[in-house]
Each structure stands twice: as C-alpha cells, then as structure tokens.
Design a protein around this motif. Structure first.
Motif, PDB file in Angstrom:
ATOM      1  N   MET A 225       2.277-106.055 -95.865  1.00 21.51           N
ATOM      2  CA  MET A 225       3.265-106.831 -95.470  1.00 21.51           C
ATOM      3  C   MET A 225       4.657-106.206 -96.082  1.00 21.51           C
ATOM      4  O   MET A 225       5.532-106.240 -95.229  1.00 21.51           O
ATOM      5  N   ILE A 226       4.449-106.282 -97.264  1.00 24.58           N
ATOM      6  CA  ILE A 226       5.654-105.676 -98.005  1.00 24.58           C
ATOM      7  C   ILE A 226       6.271-104.351 -97.544  1.00 24.58           C
ATOM      8  O   ILE A 226       7.389-104.219 -97.126  1.00 24.58           O
ATOM      9  N   LEU A 227       5.277-103.392 -97.251  1.00 27.98           N
ATOM     10  CA  LEU A 227       5.558-102.109 -96.420  1.00 27.98           C
ATOM     11  C   LEU A 227       6.176-102.251 -95.291  1.00 27.98           C
ATOM     12  O   LEU A 227       7.175-101.600 -94.760  1.00 27.98           O
ATOM     13  N   GLY A 228       5.756-103.224 -94.415  1.00 23.80           N
ATOM     14  CA  GLY A 228       6.293-103.276 -92.957  1.00 23.80           C
ATOM     15  C   GLY A 228       7.531-104.157 -92.990  1.00 23.80           C
ATOM     16  O   GLY A 228       8.399-103.463 -92.483  1.00 23.80           O
ATOM     17  N   VAL A 229       8.187-104.870 -93.784  1.00 21.46           N
ATOM     18  CA  VAL A 229       9.363-105.666 -93.928  1.00 21.46           C
ATOM     19  C   VAL A 229      10.238-104.305 -94.555  1.00 21.46           C
ATOM     20  O   VAL A 229      11.392-104.274 -94.158  1.00 21.46           O
ATOM     21  N   VAL A 230       9.833-103.585 -95.565  1.00 21.72           N
ATOM     22  CA  VAL A 230      10.793-102.836 -96.089  1.00 21.72           C
ATOM     23  C   VAL A 230      11.190-101.694 -95.159  1.00 21.72           C
ATOM     24  O   VAL A 230      12.351-101.321 -94.870  1.00 21.72           O
ATOM     25  N   ALA A 231      10.159-101.309 -94.446  1.00 26.58           N
ATOM     26  CA  ALA A 231      10.601-100.230 -93.368  1.00 26.58           C
ATOM     27  C   ALA A 231      11.093-100.715 -92.296  1.00 26.58           C
ATOM     28  O   ALA A 231      12.119-100.046 -91.686  1.00 26.58           O
ATOM     29  N   GLY A 232      11.033-101.970 -92.060  1.00 29.47           N
ATOM     30  CA  GLY A 232      11.898-102.904 -90.876  1.00 29.47           C
ATOM     31  C   GLY A 232      13.425-102.768 -91.351  1.00 29.47           C
ATOM     32  O   GLY A 232      14.161-102.758 -90.508  1.00 29.47           O
ATOM     33  N   LEU A 233      13.456-103.170 -92.703  1.00 30.34           N
ATOM     34  CA  LEU A 233      14.899-103.459 -93.131  1.00 30.34           C
ATOM     35  C   LEU A 233      15.604-102.116 -93.181  1.00 30.34           C
ATOM     36  O   LEU A 233      16.924-102.031 -93.002  1.00 30.34           O
ATOM     37  N   LEU A 234      14.681-100.822 -93.609  1.00 30.07           N
ATOM     38  CA  LEU A 234      15.432 -99.635 -93.701  1.00 30.07           C
ATOM     39  C   LEU A 234      15.692 -99.022 -92.289  1.00 30.07           C
ATOM     40  O   LEU A 234      16.842 -98.412 -92.206  1.00 30.07           O
ATOM     41  N   PHE A 235      14.789 -98.931 -91.569  1.00 26.12           N
ATOM     42  CA  PHE A 235      14.611 -98.037 -90.502  1.00 26.12           C
ATOM     43  C   PHE A 235      14.743 -99.028 -89.025  1.00 26.12           C
ATOM     44  O   PHE A 235      14.486 -98.162 -87.848  1.00 26.12           O
ATOM     45  N   GLY A 236      14.754-100.156 -89.136  1.00 25.32           N
ATOM     46  CA  GLY A 236      14.774-100.982 -87.921  1.00 25.32           C
ATOM     47  C   GLY A 236      13.452-101.522 -87.371  1.00 25.32           C
ATOM     48  O   GLY A 236      12.248-101.425 -88.127  1.00 25.32           O
ATOM     49  N   LYS A 237      13.269-102.049 -86.454  1.00 30.23           N
ATOM     50  CA  LYS A 237      12.063-102.873 -85.705  1.00 30.23           C
ATOM     51  C   LYS A 237      11.081-102.000 -85.325  1.00 30.23           C
ATOM     52  O   LYS A 237      10.023-102.508 -85.606  1.00 30.23           O
ATOM     53  N   LEU A 238      11.497-100.946 -84.818  1.00 28.44           N
ATOM     54  CA  LEU A 238      10.309-100.154 -84.387  1.00 28.44           C
ATOM     55  C   LEU A 238       9.416 -99.467 -85.727  1.00 28.44           C
ATOM     56  O   LEU A 238       8.166 -99.520 -85.557  1.00 28.44           O
ATOM     57  N   ALA A 239      10.305 -99.209 -86.723  1.00 28.83           N
ATOM     58  CA  ALA A 239       9.465 -98.840 -87.914  1.00 28.83           C
ATOM     59  C   ALA A 239       8.727 -99.933 -88.516  1.00 28.83           C
ATOM     60  O   ALA A 239       7.672 -99.677 -89.210  1.00 28.83           O
ATOM     61  N   TYR A 240       9.231-101.307 -88.304  1.00 28.96           N
ATOM     62  CA  TYR A 240       8.448-102.321 -88.788  1.00 28.96           C
ATOM     63  C   TYR A 240       7.058-102.361 -88.122  1.00 28.96           C
ATOM     64  O   TYR A 240       5.957-102.604 -88.728  1.00 28.96           O
ATOM     65  N   TYR A 241       7.131-102.357 -86.655  1.00 23.67           N
ATOM     66  CA  TYR A 241       5.864-102.276 -85.831  1.00 23.67           C
ATOM     67  C   TYR A 241       4.806-101.041 -86.251  1.00 23.67           C
ATOM     68  O   TYR A 241       3.631-101.392 -86.330  1.00 23.67           O
ATOM     69  N   PHE A 296      -2.717-112.896 -89.863  1.00 25.84           N
ATOM     70  CA  PHE A 296      -1.987-113.271 -90.903  1.00 25.84           C
ATOM     71  C   PHE A 296      -0.374-112.473 -91.211  1.00 25.84           C
ATOM     72  O   PHE A 296       0.438-112.902 -91.765  1.00 25.84           O
ATOM     73  N   MET A 297      -0.815-111.079 -91.400  1.00 26.90           N
ATOM     74  CA  MET A 297       0.123-110.203 -91.589  1.00 26.90           C
ATOM     75  C   MET A 297       1.340-110.373 -90.580  1.00 26.90           C
ATOM     76  O   MET A 297       2.264-110.199 -91.213  1.00 26.90           O
ATOM     77  N   TYR A 298       1.105-110.388 -89.279  1.00 27.14           N
ATOM     78  CA  TYR A 298       2.112-110.568 -88.333  1.00 27.14           C
ATOM     79  C   TYR A 298       2.789-111.816 -88.334  1.00 27.14           C
ATOM     80  O   TYR A 298       4.007-111.834 -88.382  1.00 27.14           O
ATOM     81  N   TRP A 299       1.897-112.869 -88.632  1.00 32.58           N
ATOM     82  CA  TRP A 299       2.369-114.093 -88.707  1.00 32.58           C
ATOM     83  C   TRP A 299       3.765-114.615 -89.638  1.00 32.58           C
ATOM     84  O   TRP A 299       4.544-115.302 -89.477  1.00 32.58           O
ATOM     85  N   LEU A 300       3.356-113.806 -90.796  1.00 32.36           N
ATOM     86  CA  LEU A 300       4.171-114.136 -91.888  1.00 32.36           C
ATOM     87  C   LEU A 300       5.187-113.174 -92.152  1.00 32.36           C
ATOM     88  O   LEU A 300       6.221-113.403 -92.980  1.00 32.36           O
ATOM     89  N   THR A 301       5.398-112.085 -91.284  1.00 34.12           N
ATOM     90  CA  THR A 301       6.360-111.282 -91.260  1.00 34.12           C
ATOM     91  C   THR A 301       7.236-110.991 -90.134  1.00 34.12           C
ATOM     92  O   THR A 301       8.489-110.359 -90.062  1.00 34.12           O
ATOM     93  N   TYR A 302       6.802-111.379 -88.889  1.00 31.26           N
ATOM     94  CA  TYR A 302       7.665-111.066 -87.660  1.00 31.26           C
ATOM     95  C   TYR A 302       9.182-111.589 -87.755  1.00 31.26           C
ATOM     96  O   TYR A 302      10.025-110.971 -87.082  1.00 31.26           O
ATOM     97  N   HIS A 303       9.182-112.835 -88.447  1.00 26.86           N
ATOM     98  CA  HIS A 303      10.449-113.627 -88.180  1.00 26.86           C
ATOM     99  C   HIS A 303      11.533-112.770 -89.330  1.00 26.86           C
ATOM    100  O   HIS A 303      12.528-113.455 -89.435  1.00 26.86           O
ATOM    101  N   LEU A 304      11.049-111.962 -90.039  1.00 21.89           N
ATOM    102  CA  LEU A 304      11.752-111.374 -91.180  1.00 21.89           C
ATOM    103  C   LEU A 304      12.677-110.242 -90.835  1.00 21.89           C
ATOM    104  O   LEU A 304      13.547-109.840 -91.436  1.00 21.89           O
ATOM    105  N   VAL A 305      12.221-109.652 -89.831  1.00 23.11           N
ATOM    106  CA  VAL A 305      12.858-108.419 -89.188  1.00 23.11           C
ATOM    107  C   VAL A 305      13.446-108.715 -87.728  1.00 23.11           C
ATOM    108  O   VAL A 305      12.753-109.041 -86.819  1.00 23.11           O
ATOM    109  N   ARG A 306      14.570-108.561 -87.514  1.00 24.19           N
ATOM    110  CA  ARG A 306      15.394-108.558 -86.304  1.00 24.19           C
ATOM    111  C   ARG A 306      16.149-107.738 -86.097  1.00 24.19           C
ATOM    112  O   ARG A 306      16.811-106.911 -86.864  1.00 24.19           O
TER     113      ARG A 306
END
Length: 306
Positions: A225-241, A296-306
């Motif tokens: 979850m941390i890796l996904g959110v950090v990737a989304g913050l740095l490189f955008g929503k595609l990197a998050y997914y 659970f990983m998607y449910w707790l992180t999807y709203h943090l990356v826009r």
C-alpha cells in the motif's frame, strides 16, 4: 625641711585617696563578669545543658525507625506492593502475552531487508517452511520465513504518515481526517483477523496459527500500500495502479505459499492432489484469505491518489 615634710604628707594623702577609690570601684558594678572563678564544674554543667536534649531524644528519625509499629507498617506495605506487582504481571500476560510479543519483535536489519524483498518479489523464493528448534520456532532474525510484527507495525505507522502527506498535497489534510484514516485502517485489520478466526473455527482446522500470526500476515499488505501511494504521488495515477497491481499479486502469492503450509494437509504442502471435503474447504479458505488482501489494499488507498 618643712616644705619637704609638707610634700611628703600631700603624697601620702593622694595615695590613700587612690587606694580608697580603687576599693570603692571593686565593690561597684563591673562591665564584664569574671568567669575565671567558675572553674571546670560550671563549664561541665553548661555542656550538659547543651547536650541534654540531644542525649535525651536522639535523632528524629531514630525514634521512628526504632518504633516496632512503624517497622511492621513498612513491611506490610512492601508485601502489598510486591503482591500487586505480581498480580498485574499475571493479568497482563493473560491478556497481552508479553513474552510472545518479544519473539515477534526479535528482528535485525538483515531480516528486515530480506523480508521486504520477499514481500515485493516472492516469486524467486523457494523454501517457505519455518525452522524449528526443539519444537519451538526460531526467532525471526534467524529465519526469514518466520512471521514478525515489526514490519506490520512500522508499515501501519508509515501508511498513516504517507496518507497524511497525500491528503496534504490535495489540500484536504486535517487532524480529524487523519484520525479517521488511522482508525478505519485499524478497524478493518481487526475485522479481517476476527473473520479469519471465525472461519477457522467453522471449518474446524487444527493449525498452529495464532492470532498474532494472523495479525502479522495481515499487516504485510501495508508495504504494498505504501509503495502504491508513493508511486502515485510521484508519477501519477497510472503509476499507482501499476505498482499496486504488482504488490497485490505479490501479497497474493506470499499468502498462498505461506498459509498452505499452515492450513492444508501435509499432502497438499508437498504438492500432491488435495482430496476430501475438509481439505477442499481448507483450500478455499486459504484462497479467500489471500484474495482479501488486494481488496483491502485498494479500498484503503484509492482515495489518496487523484
């Protein structure tokens, strides 16, 4: 001759007056008292008067310590304190197994590095069995397959911090919202563990999995979850997914390979065909626990990356 006699008479009268004045002065009041005539006896009385109160009463604490009632009260108080400490330790170990928790935090830097590598790249790891020493599992720092609570605990705290950072970049940060994020993640974790315990009870699975083991396995998903959110913050929503998809697949493989040794029979652990209704239920339960982690990983992180 007459003059000499008169002078001598005047001198005698003057000397007599001086003597009389000195005699009168000695009878009058003196400026300082003469203590030389008191002698050693009076000095001894004076010293005894000064030492009298100390000799009679002694030090203030000596009378308290010499009192038998005070000693009895002190002994009774110390015994009550020791009994209370033993009672607290016994009840604390009943509800919170402190001795077992020490085992789950017995990690080092090498173990943490290897464990994080397995959590992200579990495909190249072959041996998943936990090592035992005299029917007791070895400490996590000696076996990378042993579950621990250090990584889940640090992962949960880091996830809350990263969530606060993500909310701050979106101008949505507030202490209340961060508290809701932390409490919701903790509630979902507890509900997940309780659901697994209930499922194990309904399926009647005899396993050596403990509640702390399930808590550790369920807490490993915070790394992805941390890796996904950090990737989304740095490189955008595609990197998050993309990163979240990779981490979800990794945690799914990790849970399958780890829990099958705990839940399935020895034949299934060796790779043989699973037969029987009970073994099939165990297989379905293992698949369900592993499949719940990506949800659970998607449910707790999807709203943090826009």
């Amino acid at each position: 001759m007459e003059y000499t006699a008169a002078q001598s008479g005047f001198r005698q009268q003057h000397n007599m007056r001086l003597r009389n004045s000195s005699m009168d002065g000695s009878d009058g009041s003196q400026l300082f008292d003469d203590t030389s005539a008191t002698g050693p006896g009076a000095q001894g009385v004076y010293r005894n008067q000064q030492a009298g109160p100390q000799a009679a009463g002694g030090l203030p604490g000596q009378s308290l310590l010499s009192d038998p009632m005070s000693n009895l009260a002190m002994a009774y108080g110390s015994s009550l304190a020791s009994q209370g400490r033993e009672m607290v330790d016994k009840n604390l170990d009943r509800f919170i197994p402190v001795s077992k928790l020490k085992y789950y935090f017995a990690v080092d830097t090498v173990y943490v590095g290897k464990k994080l590598g397995i959590l992200v790249f579990p495909y190249m790891h072959e041996n998943w069995e936990v090592s035992y020493q005299q029917d007791i599992p070895v400490a996590p720092r000696f076996d990378v397959n042993a579950p621990d609570l250090y990584i889940p605990t640090m992962g949960f705290i880091t996830y809350i911090l990263v969530a606060g950072l993500a909310l701050g970049t979106q101008n949505r940060f507030s202490p209340e919202l961060l508290g809701v994020q932390a409490s919701s993640a903790l509630v979902w974790l507890i509900m997940e563990v309780l659901a697994v315990l209930l499922s194990l009870y309904l399926v009647t699975v005899n396993t050596d999995l403990t509640t702390i083991d399930l808590l550790a396995f369920s807490g490993y998903k915070y790394v992805g979850m941390i890796l996904g959110v950090v990737a989304g913050l740095l490189f955008g929503k595609l990197a998050y997914y993309l990163s979240l998809l990779w981490c979800c697949a990794a945690i799914f493989v990790l849970m399958i390979r780890t829990l099958r040794l705990k839940l399935l029979s020895e034949a299934a652990a060796e790779g043989k065909l699973v037969r029987g209704a009970r073994n099939q239920l165990r297989m379905y339960l293992t698949m369900s626990i592993a499949a719940a982690q990506p949800v659970f990983m998607y449910w707790l992180t999807y709203h943090l990356v826009r």
